[in-house]
Design a protein around this motif. Structure first.
Motif, PDB file in Angstrom:
ATOM      1  N   ASN A 219       0.811  -1.218   0.000  1.00 55.06           N
ATOM      2  CA  ASN A 219       0.000   0.000   0.000  1.00 55.06           C
ATOM      3  C   ASN A 219       0.849   1.273   0.000  1.00 55.06           C
ATOM      4  O   ASN A 219       0.296   2.373  -0.007  1.00 55.06           O
ATOM      5  CB  ASN A 219      -0.907   0.041   1.233  1.00 55.06           C
ATOM      6  CG  ASN A 219      -1.993  -1.003   1.202  1.00 55.06           C
ATOM      7  OD1 ASN A 219      -2.380  -1.462   0.143  1.00 55.06           O
ATOM      8  ND2 ASN A 219      -2.480  -1.380   2.368  1.00 55.06           N
ATOM      9  N   ARG A 220       2.181   1.108   0.071  1.00 52.64           N
ATOM     10  CA  ARG A 220       3.089   2.248   0.209  1.00 52.64           C
ATOM     11  C   ARG A 220       2.723   3.103   1.432  1.00 52.64           C
ATOM     12  O   ARG A 220       2.679   4.326   1.369  1.00 52.64           O
ATOM     13  CB  ARG A 220       3.124   3.094  -1.066  1.00 52.64           C
ATOM     14  CG  ARG A 220       3.660   2.320  -2.255  1.00 52.64           C
ATOM     15  CD  ARG A 220       4.228   3.227  -3.307  1.00 52.64           C
ATOM     16  NE  ARG A 220       5.068   2.465  -4.239  1.00 52.64           N
ATOM     17  CZ  ARG A 220       5.957   3.009  -5.062  1.00 52.64           C
ATOM     18  NH1 ARG A 220       6.136   4.313  -5.054  1.00 52.64           N
ATOM     19  NH2 ARG A 220       6.672   2.251  -5.861  1.00 52.64           N
ATOM     20  N   GLU A 221       2.457   2.402   2.519  1.00 52.50           N
ATOM     21  CA  GLU A 221       2.112   3.109   3.747  1.00 52.50           C
ATOM     22  C   GLU A 221       3.354   3.721   4.375  1.00 52.50           C
ATOM     23  O   GLU A 221       4.477   3.230   4.206  1.00 52.50           O
ATOM     24  CB  GLU A 221       1.423   2.158   4.727  1.00 52.50           C
ATOM     25  CG  GLU A 221       0.061   1.696   4.236  1.00 52.50           C
ATOM     26  CD  GLU A 221      -0.640   0.780   5.220  1.00 52.50           C
ATOM     27  OE1 GLU A 221      -0.264   0.763   6.424  1.00 52.50           O
ATOM     28  OE2 GLU A 221      -1.586   0.075   4.803  1.00 52.50           O
ATOM     29  N   LEU A 222       3.142   4.795   5.132  1.00 49.94           N
ATOM     30  CA  LEU A 222       4.236   5.545   5.748  1.00 49.94           C
ATOM     31  C   LEU A 222       4.420   5.205   7.217  1.00 49.94           C
ATOM     32  O   LEU A 222       5.338   5.729   7.854  1.00 49.94           O
ATOM     33  CB  LEU A 222       3.969   7.053   5.613  1.00 49.94           C
ATOM     34  CG  LEU A 222       3.851   7.577   4.177  1.00 49.94           C
ATOM     35  CD1 LEU A 222       3.422   9.037   4.199  1.00 49.94           C
ATOM     36  CD2 LEU A 222       5.171   7.411   3.440  1.00 49.94           C
ATOM     37  N   TRP A 269       9.632  -0.143   0.184  1.00 50.23           N
ATOM     38  CA  TRP A 269       9.511   0.543  -1.102  1.00 50.23           C
ATOM     39  C   TRP A 269      10.264   1.871  -1.114  1.00 50.23           C
ATOM     40  O   TRP A 269      10.354   2.526  -2.140  1.00 50.23           O
ATOM     41  CB  TRP A 269       8.037   0.790  -1.420  1.00 50.23           C
ATOM     42  CG  TRP A 269       7.316   1.625  -0.397  1.00 50.23           C
ATOM     43  CD1 TRP A 269       6.769   1.183   0.770  1.00 50.23           C
ATOM     44  CD2 TRP A 269       7.085   3.025  -0.438  1.00 50.23           C
ATOM     45  NE1 TRP A 269       6.206   2.226   1.462  1.00 50.23           N
ATOM     46  CE2 TRP A 269       6.376   3.375   0.740  1.00 50.23           C
ATOM     47  CE3 TRP A 269       7.398   4.033  -1.355  1.00 50.23           C
ATOM     48  CZ2 TRP A 269       5.979   4.675   1.018  1.00 50.23           C
ATOM     49  CZ3 TRP A 269       7.001   5.332  -1.075  1.00 50.23           C
ATOM     50  CH2 TRP A 269       6.300   5.639   0.095  1.00 50.23           C
ATOM     51  N   GLN A 270      10.853   2.258   0.037  1.00 49.08           N
ATOM     52  CA  GLN A 270      11.590   3.521   0.147  1.00 49.08           C
ATOM     53  C   GLN A 270      12.747   3.295   1.128  1.00 49.08           C
ATOM     54  O   GLN A 270      12.811   3.904   2.191  1.00 49.08           O
ATOM     55  CB  GLN A 270      10.646   4.613   0.659  1.00 49.08           C
ATOM     56  CG  GLN A 270      11.012   6.015   0.249  1.00 49.08           C
ATOM     57  CD  GLN A 270       9.930   7.001   0.658  1.00 49.08           C
ATOM     58  OE1 GLN A 270       9.103   6.719   1.506  1.00 49.08           O
ATOM     59  NE2 GLN A 270       9.932   8.174   0.040  1.00 49.08           N
ATOM     60  N   PRO A 271      13.682   2.422   0.787  1.00 55.34           N
ATOM     61  CA  PRO A 271      14.659   1.923   1.764  1.00 55.34           C
ATOM     62  C   PRO A 271      15.613   2.958   2.341  1.00 55.34           C
ATOM     63  O   PRO A 271      16.211   2.718   3.382  1.00 55.34           O
ATOM     64  CB  PRO A 271      15.424   0.857   0.963  1.00 55.34           C
ATOM     65  CG  PRO A 271      15.223   1.227  -0.474  1.00 55.34           C
ATOM     66  CD  PRO A 271      13.862   1.822  -0.553  1.00 55.34           C
ATOM     67  N   ASN A 272      15.757   4.095   1.712  1.00 54.88           N
ATOM     68  CA  ASN A 272      16.696   5.099   2.223  1.00 54.88           C
ATOM     69  C   ASN A 272      16.017   6.183   3.057  1.00 54.88           C
ATOM     70  O   ASN A 272      16.670   7.138   3.483  1.00 54.88           O
ATOM     71  CB  ASN A 272      17.446   5.754   1.055  1.00 54.88           C
ATOM     72  CG  ASN A 272      18.305   4.764   0.288  1.00 54.88           C
ATOM     73  OD1 ASN A 272      18.943   3.899   0.895  1.00 54.88           O
ATOM     74  ND2 ASN A 272      18.316   4.869  -1.023  1.00 54.88           N
ATOM     75  N   VAL A 273      14.729   6.026   3.278  1.00 60.42           N
ATOM     76  CA  VAL A 273      13.966   7.011   4.052  1.00 60.42           C
ATOM     77  C   VAL A 273      13.421   6.338   5.302  1.00 60.42           C
ATOM     78  O   VAL A 273      12.664   5.367   5.204  1.00 60.42           O
ATOM     79  CB  VAL A 273      12.807   7.599   3.221  1.00 60.42           C
ATOM     80  CG1 VAL A 273      12.006   8.602   4.047  1.00 60.42           C
ATOM     81  CG2 VAL A 273      13.346   8.238   1.949  1.00 60.42           C
ATOM     82  N   PRO A 274      13.777   6.779   6.493  1.00 64.43           N
ATOM     83  CA  PRO A 274      13.306   6.114   7.710  1.00 64.43           C
ATOM     84  C   PRO A 274      11.808   6.338   7.939  1.00 64.43           C
ATOM     85  O   PRO A 274      11.231   7.336   7.486  1.00 64.43           O
ATOM     86  CB  PRO A 274      14.128   6.781   8.812  1.00 64.43           C
ATOM     87  CG  PRO A 274      14.507   8.116   8.266  1.00 64.43           C
ATOM     88  CD  PRO A 274      14.680   7.917   6.794  1.00 64.43           C
ATOM     89  N   VAL A 416      -4.906   1.749  12.636  1.00 66.11           N
ATOM     90  CA  VAL A 416      -4.752   3.126  12.177  1.00 66.11           C
ATOM     91  C   VAL A 416      -3.499   3.143  11.308  1.00 66.11           C
ATOM     92  O   VAL A 416      -2.375   3.049  11.815  1.00 66.11           O
ATOM     93  CB  VAL A 416      -4.586   4.126  13.335  1.00 66.11           C
ATOM     94  CG1 VAL A 416      -4.586   5.556  12.783  1.00 66.11           C
ATOM     95  CG2 VAL A 416      -5.683   3.964  14.366  1.00 66.11           C
ATOM     96  N   ALA A 417      -3.696   3.216  10.002  1.00 67.63           N
ATOM     97  CA  ALA A 417      -2.576   3.297   9.069  1.00 67.63           C
ATOM     98  C   ALA A 417      -2.248   4.760   8.795  1.00 67.63           C
ATOM     99  O   ALA A 417      -3.015   5.665   9.122  1.00 67.63           O
ATOM    100  CB  ALA A 417      -2.914   2.568   7.778  1.00 67.63           C
ATOM    101  N   VAL A 418      -1.097   4.980   8.173  1.00 72.23           N
ATOM    102  CA  VAL A 418      -0.664   6.327   7.790  1.00 72.23           C
ATOM    103  C   VAL A 418      -0.214   6.276   6.332  1.00 72.23           C
ATOM    104  O   VAL A 418       0.529   5.379   5.931  1.00 72.23           O
ATOM    105  CB  VAL A 418       0.491   6.839   8.676  1.00 72.23           C
ATOM    106  CG1 VAL A 418       0.908   8.250   8.252  1.00 72.23           C
ATOM    107  CG2 VAL A 418       0.098   6.817  10.144  1.00 72.23           C
ATOM    108  N   GLY A 419      -0.647   7.263   5.551  1.00 67.31           N
ATOM    109  CA  GLY A 419      -0.219   7.323   4.156  1.00 67.31           C
ATOM    110  C   GLY A 419      -0.980   6.343   3.289  1.00 67.31           C
ATOM    111  O   GLY A 419      -2.176   6.127   3.470  1.00 67.31           O
ATOM    112  N   GLY A 420      -0.287   5.719   2.348  1.00 62.09           N
ATOM    113  CA  GLY A 420      -0.960   4.836   1.406  1.00 62.09           C
ATOM    114  C   GLY A 420      -1.909   5.630   0.522  1.00 62.09           C
ATOM    115  O   GLY A 420      -1.547   6.676  -0.017  1.00 62.09           O
ATOM    116  N   VAL A 421      -3.154   5.168   0.402  1.00 61.96           N
ATOM    117  CA  VAL A 421      -4.106   5.823  -0.503  1.00 61.96           C
ATOM    118  C   VAL A 421      -4.513   7.219  -0.024  1.00 61.96           C
ATOM    119  O   VAL A 421      -5.040   8.012  -0.812  1.00 61.96           O
ATOM    120  CB  VAL A 421      -5.369   4.964  -0.696  1.00 61.96           C
ATOM    121  CG1 VAL A 421      -5.035   3.646  -1.353  1.00 61.96           C
ATOM    122  CG2 VAL A 421      -6.101   4.755   0.622  1.00 61.96           C
TER     123      VAL A 421
END
Length: 446
Positions: A219-222, A269-274, A416-421
């Motif tokens: 989901n590319r969640e943050l 999906w964003q390995p260089n960003v914590p 409670v997710a963050v980001g994604g859609v």
């Protein structure tokens, strides 16, 4: 007032909605240009044109489905003055700013086929003038675009003509009587959840993560699904001293989450960003996973309106078979303008074309005046029938989907997710986003 159907222009394409995308369909001579076709049951939604007489003070515009729906479909309409002369070509310049005359929504429940929009007219519609009535999805369910069509109200000289107003009404099933409570929990025990789903004494409890791990990369969640024993810098859950009820929460951690090895946890999906956000989830996978046909699942909860958060109550198959899923509610909180009465309910299943989904974003005020999912606790429920899944708000049915996901067994998830859609939070300092839980019950009927 006369009603006409726009016919498809030769060579034009309609729109077919398949799970999660828009695709062109081949033109059909009998498909209206202001209709939209949806998948599985081939439902075509049509908004009709209308003509009012010189004395009419209201226009009635019919919205029709080609066949009765097998699921809840929620649509929004907006009537506004046209920016061009009714007789002008669509390619001619638009001279005037449109003025909104009326807004509202239509809800088609299973079995319903026609609704009528009433558009009030403060003044007679002058010859050559027109009103556009645009039909769109109510709010947004990210997986579908059911409709985006415009009907036109035009004017005529002479005796007023009218059509019969028709609003199909099909009652959703009320909750059955005399059920047996087979599970109940208020989540207030200090050791109510753990990483493994088991307490120190070996007894099952709520599990603090999805079955596949603590990231939702698909989901590319943050947010990283944290646990207080593994992520001591995070307050994943607590008891609210003002209410005495449990809450789980997503937080903003500007310095990033530690991996316990001197580095930072990062999305796949964003390995260089914590990870700068925590997410929170508890599931009943190890505790109670025998929800099946005849089960009614009920959550007494209150949400927080934090842009960039994505709270949800859902069910997954006990064997975690993908993509089978029942979303009792989701709140896609993209901005602070999110309606206080809007939630989305849906199902996910596997079809011949892969991952399939039906969903409806429903305004709860049509069911309960002053409905608010953020300022107070409400009861959200789901009854699993053999042929239909029905969703309830404070004990009253508001939405239904065909049972295309099978009998289960199922287990519960609260998260409670963050980001994604819903995208990146615009104001991180507004976090934490809390999900308050007063009680959870599973009642078995039959």
């Amino acid at each position: 007032m006369e009603t006409t159907r726009r016919q498809l222009v030769a060579g034009a394409a309609g729109i077919v909605c398949l799970a999660g995308d828009l695709r062109a369909m081949s033109s059909r001579a009998d498909t209206p240009a202001n209709a939209v076709q949806t998948s599985e049951t081939e439902i075509i939604i049509t908004i009709n044109d209308a003509t009012v007489g010189s004395e009419d003070r209201a226009a009635w515009v019919s919205v029709t489905l080609s066949v009765p729906t097998n699921r809840t479909i929620a649509l929004e309409y907006s009537a506004r003055t046209s920016t061009r002369n009714a007789a002008a070509s669509p390619s001619e310049p638009q001279a005037n700013t449109p003025r909104t005359i009326a807004r509202g929504y239509l809800i088609f429940q299973p079995g319903e086929q026609q609704k009528t929009i009433e558009v009030p007219l403060q003044h007679p519609l002058l010859p050559g003038k027109s009103i556009d009535v645009e039909l769109t999805d109510y709010f947004i369910y990210p997986q579908h675009v059911y409709a985006s069509r415009i009907g036109t109200i035009g004017s005529s000289v002479g005796t007023p003509t009218q059509i019969a107003s028709r609003n199909d009404m099909t009652e959703l099933p009320p909750l059955p009587p005399n059920g047996t409570v087979v599970f109940s929990d208020d989540l207030r025990a200090p050791d109510f959840a753990s990483d493994s789903g088991f307490r120190a004494d070996g007894k099952p409890c709520w599990q603090s993560r999805p079955s596949h791990g603590r990231r939702q990369d698909g989901n590319r969640e943050l947010g990283y699904y944290a646990d207080p024993s593994l992520n001591p810098e995070a307050t994943v859950w607590d008891i609210d001293p003002s209410t005495g009820h449990r809450f789980i929460q997503a937080e903003y951690v500007p310095t990033g989450l530690s991996d316990g090895k001197g580095g930072k946890l990062t999305p796949g999906w964003q390995p260089n960003v914590p990870f700068k956000y925590t997410a929170a989830m508890v599931t009943s996978l190890t505790l109670f996973n025998s929800i099946t046909t005849g089960s009614y699942v009920e959550f007494d909860v209150k949400l927080s309106k934090i842009a960039g958060s994505w709270p949800a109550l859902w069910l997954k198959r006990a064997n975690n078979e993908s993509p089978l899923e029942i979303d009792i509610i989701e709140a896609f909180i993209k901005s602070s303008d999110y309606p206080v009465d809007a939630i989305t309910s849906s199902i996910h299943w596997g079809g011949k074309q892969g991952h399939r989904t039906y969903g409806a974003s429903v305004p709860l005020t049509h069911l309960e005046q002053g409905a608010d999912i953020f300022s107070r606790f409400n009861r959200f429920g789901c009854l699993l029938g053999e042929k239909q899944i029905t969703y309830y708000f404070n004990g009253k049915p508001f939405c239904a989907m065909p049972n295309l996901v099978g009998i289960g067994s199922w287990y519960m998830l609260i998260d409670v997710a963050v980001g994604g859609v819903v995208g990146e939070p615009p104001e991180p300092n507004m976090f934490p986003a809390r999900f308050h839980i007063a009680n959870i019950r599973v009642i078995q009927f039959g």
